[in-house]
Scaffold this motif. Structure first.
Motif, PDB file in Angstrom:
ATOM      1  N   MET A 307      21.533   0.130 -48.754  1.00 33.02           N
ATOM      2  CA  MET A 307      20.100  -0.155 -48.745  1.00 33.02           C
ATOM      3  C   MET A 307      19.743  -1.047 -47.556  1.00 33.02           C
ATOM      4  O   MET A 307      20.599  -1.742 -47.013  1.00 33.02           O
ATOM      5  CB  MET A 307      19.684  -0.835 -50.051  1.00 33.02           C
ATOM      6  CG  MET A 307      19.873   0.042 -51.282  1.00 33.02           C
ATOM      7  SD  MET A 307      18.804   1.496 -51.287  1.00 33.02           S
ATOM      8  CE  MET A 307      17.217   0.740 -51.615  1.00 33.02           C
ATOM      9  N   PRO A 308      18.483  -1.064 -47.144  1.00 33.69           N
ATOM     10  CA  PRO A 308      18.085  -1.832 -45.956  1.00 33.69           C
ATOM     11  C   PRO A 308      18.057  -3.333 -46.197  1.00 33.69           C
ATOM     12  O   PRO A 308      18.000  -3.807 -47.340  1.00 33.69           O
ATOM     13  CB  PRO A 308      16.687  -1.298 -45.648  1.00 33.69           C
ATOM     14  CG  PRO A 308      16.170  -0.853 -46.980  1.00 33.69           C
ATOM     15  CD  PRO A 308      17.362  -0.302 -47.705  1.00 33.69           C
ATOM     16  N   LEU A 309      18.076  -4.085 -45.094  1.00 30.34           N
ATOM     17  CA  LEU A 309      18.028  -5.541 -45.165  1.00 30.34           C
ATOM     18  C   LEU A 309      17.237  -6.084 -43.986  1.00 30.34           C
ATOM     19  O   LEU A 309      17.025  -5.414 -42.983  1.00 30.34           O
ATOM     20  CB  LEU A 309      19.449  -6.125 -45.160  1.00 30.34           C
ATOM     21  CG  LEU A 309      20.355  -5.774 -43.967  1.00 30.34           C
ATOM     22  CD1 LEU A 309      20.165  -6.738 -42.801  1.00 30.34           C
ATOM     23  CD2 LEU A 309      21.809  -5.733 -44.386  1.00 30.34           C
ATOM     24  N   TRP A 310      16.763  -7.312 -44.143  1.00 29.16           N
ATOM     25  CA  TRP A 310      16.175  -8.066 -43.029  1.00 29.16           C
ATOM     26  C   TRP A 310      17.270  -8.959 -42.465  1.00 29.16           C
ATOM     27  O   TRP A 310      17.976  -9.633 -43.213  1.00 29.16           O
ATOM     28  CB  TRP A 310      15.001  -8.929 -43.504  1.00 29.16           C
ATOM     29  CG  TRP A 310      13.863  -8.154 -44.089  1.00 29.16           C
ATOM     30  CD1 TRP A 310      13.418  -8.201 -45.384  1.00 29.16           C
ATOM     31  CD2 TRP A 310      13.005  -7.231 -43.400  1.00 29.16           C
ATOM     32  NE1 TRP A 310      12.347  -7.353 -45.553  1.00 29.16           N
ATOM     33  CE2 TRP A 310      12.070  -6.747 -44.351  1.00 29.16           C
ATOM     34  CE3 TRP A 310      12.945  -6.755 -42.096  1.00 29.16           C
ATOM     35  CZ2 TRP A 310      11.086  -5.812 -44.028  1.00 29.16           C
ATOM     36  CZ3 TRP A 310      11.963  -5.826 -41.768  1.00 29.16           C
ATOM     37  CH2 TRP A 310      11.046  -5.361 -42.721  1.00 29.16           C
ATOM     38  N   GLY A 311      17.428  -8.950 -41.152  1.00 33.53           N
ATOM     39  CA  GLY A 311      18.485  -9.724 -40.538  1.00 33.53           C
ATOM     40  C   GLY A 311      17.979 -10.673 -39.471  1.00 33.53           C
ATOM     41  O   GLY A 311      17.004 -10.389 -38.782  1.00 33.53           O
ATOM     42  N   THR A 312      18.649 -11.806 -39.358  1.00 38.36           N
ATOM     43  CA  THR A 312      18.443 -12.739 -38.250  1.00 38.36           C
ATOM     44  C   THR A 312      19.807 -13.038 -37.648  1.00 38.36           C
ATOM     45  O   THR A 312      20.730 -13.448 -38.361  1.00 38.36           O
ATOM     46  CB  THR A 312      17.783 -14.039 -38.713  1.00 38.36           C
ATOM     47  OG1 THR A 312      16.447 -13.767 -39.134  1.00 38.36           O
ATOM     48  CG2 THR A 312      17.744 -15.065 -37.576  1.00 38.36           C
ATOM     49  N   SER A 313      19.947 -12.795 -36.358  1.00 38.51           N
ATOM     50  CA  SER A 313      21.207 -13.040 -35.659  1.00 38.51           C
ATOM     51  C   SER A 313      20.992 -14.070 -34.564  1.00 38.51           C
ATOM     52  O   SER A 313      20.044 -13.959 -33.782  1.00 38.51           O
ATOM     53  CB  SER A 313      21.739 -11.743 -35.045  1.00 38.51           C
ATOM     54  OG  SER A 313      22.130 -10.824 -36.039  1.00 38.51           O
ATOM     55  N   ILE A 314      21.866 -15.050 -34.521  1.00 37.26           N
ATOM     56  CA  ILE A 314      21.835 -16.064 -33.470  1.00 37.26           C
ATOM     57  C   ILE A 314      22.957 -15.745 -32.490  1.00 37.26           C
ATOM     58  O   ILE A 314      24.123 -15.627 -32.881  1.00 37.26           O
ATOM     59  CB  ILE A 314      21.995 -17.473 -34.062  1.00 37.26           C
ATOM     60  CG1 ILE A 314      20.835 -17.760 -35.027  1.00 37.26           C
ATOM     61  CG2 ILE A 314      22.039 -18.527 -32.951  1.00 37.26           C
ATOM     62  CD1 ILE A 314      21.041 -18.962 -35.895  1.00 37.26           C
ATOM     63  N   TYR A 315      22.580 -15.571 -31.230  1.00 36.52           N
ATOM     64  CA  TYR A 315      23.527 -15.166 -30.196  1.00 36.52           C
ATOM     65  C   TYR A 315      23.785 -16.309 -29.225  1.00 36.52           C
ATOM     66  O   TYR A 315      22.899 -17.132 -28.951  1.00 36.52           O
ATOM     67  CB  TYR A 315      22.994 -13.959 -29.431  1.00 36.52           C
ATOM     68  CG  TYR A 315      23.203 -12.651 -30.143  1.00 36.52           C
ATOM     69  CD1 TYR A 315      24.338 -11.879 -29.906  1.00 36.52           C
ATOM     70  CD2 TYR A 315      22.276 -12.193 -31.071  1.00 36.52           C
ATOM     71  CE1 TYR A 315      24.542 -10.678 -30.562  1.00 36.52           C
ATOM     72  CE2 TYR A 315      22.468 -10.987 -31.744  1.00 36.52           C
ATOM     73  CZ  TYR A 315      23.604 -10.234 -31.479  1.00 36.52           C
ATOM     74  OH  TYR A 315      23.808  -9.053 -32.141  1.00 36.52           O
ATOM     75  N   VAL A 316      25.003 -16.318 -28.686  1.00 31.77           N
ATOM     76  CA  VAL A 316      25.371 -17.262 -27.645  1.00 31.77           C
ATOM     77  C   VAL A 316      25.901 -16.461 -26.462  1.00 31.77           C
ATOM     78  O   VAL A 316      26.584 -15.444 -26.647  1.00 31.77           O
ATOM     79  CB  VAL A 316      26.418 -18.282 -28.149  1.00 31.77           C
ATOM     80  CG1 VAL A 316      27.719 -17.600 -28.552  1.00 31.77           C
ATOM     81  CG2 VAL A 316      26.673 -19.373 -27.120  1.00 31.77           C
ATOM     82  N   LYS A 317      25.577 -16.900 -25.257  1.00 31.87           N
ATOM     83  CA  LYS A 317      25.990 -16.166 -24.064  1.00 31.87           C
ATOM     84  C   LYS A 317      27.363 -16.639 -23.617  1.00 31.87           C
ATOM     85  O   LYS A 317      27.588 -17.830 -23.375  1.00 31.87           O
ATOM     86  CB  LYS A 317      24.962 -16.342 -22.946  1.00 31.87           C
ATOM     87  CG  LYS A 317      25.005 -15.237 -21.905  1.00 31.87           C
ATOM     88  CD  LYS A 317      23.764 -15.275 -21.018  1.00 31.87           C
ATOM     89  CE  LYS A 317      23.702 -14.041 -20.125  1.00 31.87           C
ATOM     90  NZ  LYS A 317      22.497 -14.054 -19.265  1.00 31.87           N
TER      91      LYS A 317
END
Length: 333
Positions: A307-317
């Motif tokens: 099933m679908p989800l809402w996602g938040t991803s924190i990225y680092v370079k």
């Protein structure tokens, strides 16, 4: 840091995602000011935090939320603050206004099990368990019971001599094998809170244009989902930072890259396709960015439909590559 939208959070969808959840450090800058021709005065900078120190900031935010103290949030939140709940994005101004409009009756509350993840020297995530017994009056004027218990994540960034909030998310903690029945739909959202593009709302604002860094993070996110589909542990390791931590849509927390990749690749899955859509995001610094999106897949895991989800991803370079440093999920009903 309690969010008004959490009051109306829908409880967990069917346990379709059990065992198949979606998917460079830098030194702090020293600011100097010329006081005269021969002397430079160094401005104070916030000390490196501890989990307890960040938890104290979150506790102060919760106390301010209960009291409807909008002024506290004006100083506590970064100008780049965003939240993302049930597909709805909120800015600092949105949050401050909502806190000022809140009326809560909370008998008891506690924040426990703090875990700190270092994104870089100027950016940290605090994860914890929040337990609540109380109600708040929502945007529709109705009293809503605060969801509890929840797993929360707060992103803190260094700004001179203090730490400010740049993101906050919460998801209800449930047994993925025995999820609770869905709660009633949330009350109508205030007009000044902007839903993500293409959601089923009366007003559908144009999604914000993505800058090149956000485009790069989105491309990385899609590659991570494809690696999850293929159950490719090596590619998932390459896609993520060594310090990776993760909160899934059932409120489960994993605090290491190895533990998270293991969760992403275990279980019996037949995944035909993945999709990452409705993306928005921003860069908090030249080496740290945040991406919000809707993730979904076609197929099954452990004989249950994905099933679908809402996602938040924190990225680092890391050099020229954006890597996932922290992931947060909540169910999309």
């Amino acid at each position: 840091m309690k969010r008004i939208l959490s009051i109306a959070s829908i409880a967990i969808v069917a346990a379709s995602m059990a065992a198949c959840d979606g998917m460079g450090d830098s030194k702090p800058a020293v600011n100097t000011a010329n006081t005269n021709a021969n002397t430079n005065a160094v401005k104070p900078t916030a000390a490196a935090p501890t989990a307890d120190a960040l938890l104290a900031l979150d506790k102060a935010a919760n106390e301010a939320f209960i009291k409807g103290d909008a002024k506290h949030f004006e100083g506590m939140l970064s100008d780049k603050f965003t939240s993302f709940d049930m597909g709805m994005r909120m800015s600092k101004a949105d949050m401050v206004k909502m806190v000022g409009d809140m009326k809560c009756d909370v008998k008891t509350w506690s924040l426990d099990e703090p875990q700190m993840t270092m994104i870089n020297a100027d950016t940290y995530v605090l994860s914890y368990k929040g337990t609540w017994d109380g109600t708040c009056v929502g945007p529709d004027g109705k009293s809503m019971k605060l969801p509890s218990p929840v797993r929360a994540a707060s992103l803190w960034v260094r700004n001179g001599d203090k730490w400010q909030g740049a993101f906050h998310g919460e998801t209800l903690i449930v047994d993925s094998k025995n999820p609770s029945k869905p709660l009633p739909p949330p009350p109508a959202a205030k007009k000044d809170v902007k839903p993500a593009a293409n959601t089923n709302t009366a007003e559908k604002p144009t999604a914000p244009a993505l800058d090149p860094n956000v485009d790069a993070m989105l491309a990385a996110e899609k590659s991570g989902w494809e690696a999850w589909k293929a159950r490719d542990a090596k590619k998932l390791e390459e896609f993520s930072a060594k310090s990776l931590a993760f909160i899934d849509l059932f409120g489960n927390y994993t605090g290491t890259q190895a533990e998270t990749v293991k969760v992403w690749t275990e279980g019996k899955c037949d995944i035909k396709s993945t999709s990452v859509t409705e993306a928005s995001g921003s860069t908090l610094s030249p080496t740290v960015g945040i991406l919000h999106f809707k993730g979904s897949g076609e197929g099954t895991c452990n004989d249950q439909k994905i099933m679908p989800l809402w996602g938040t991803s924190i990225y680092v370079k890391d050099g020229n590559t954006w890597k996932l440093a922290f992931g947060f999920e909540s169910p999309a009903s």
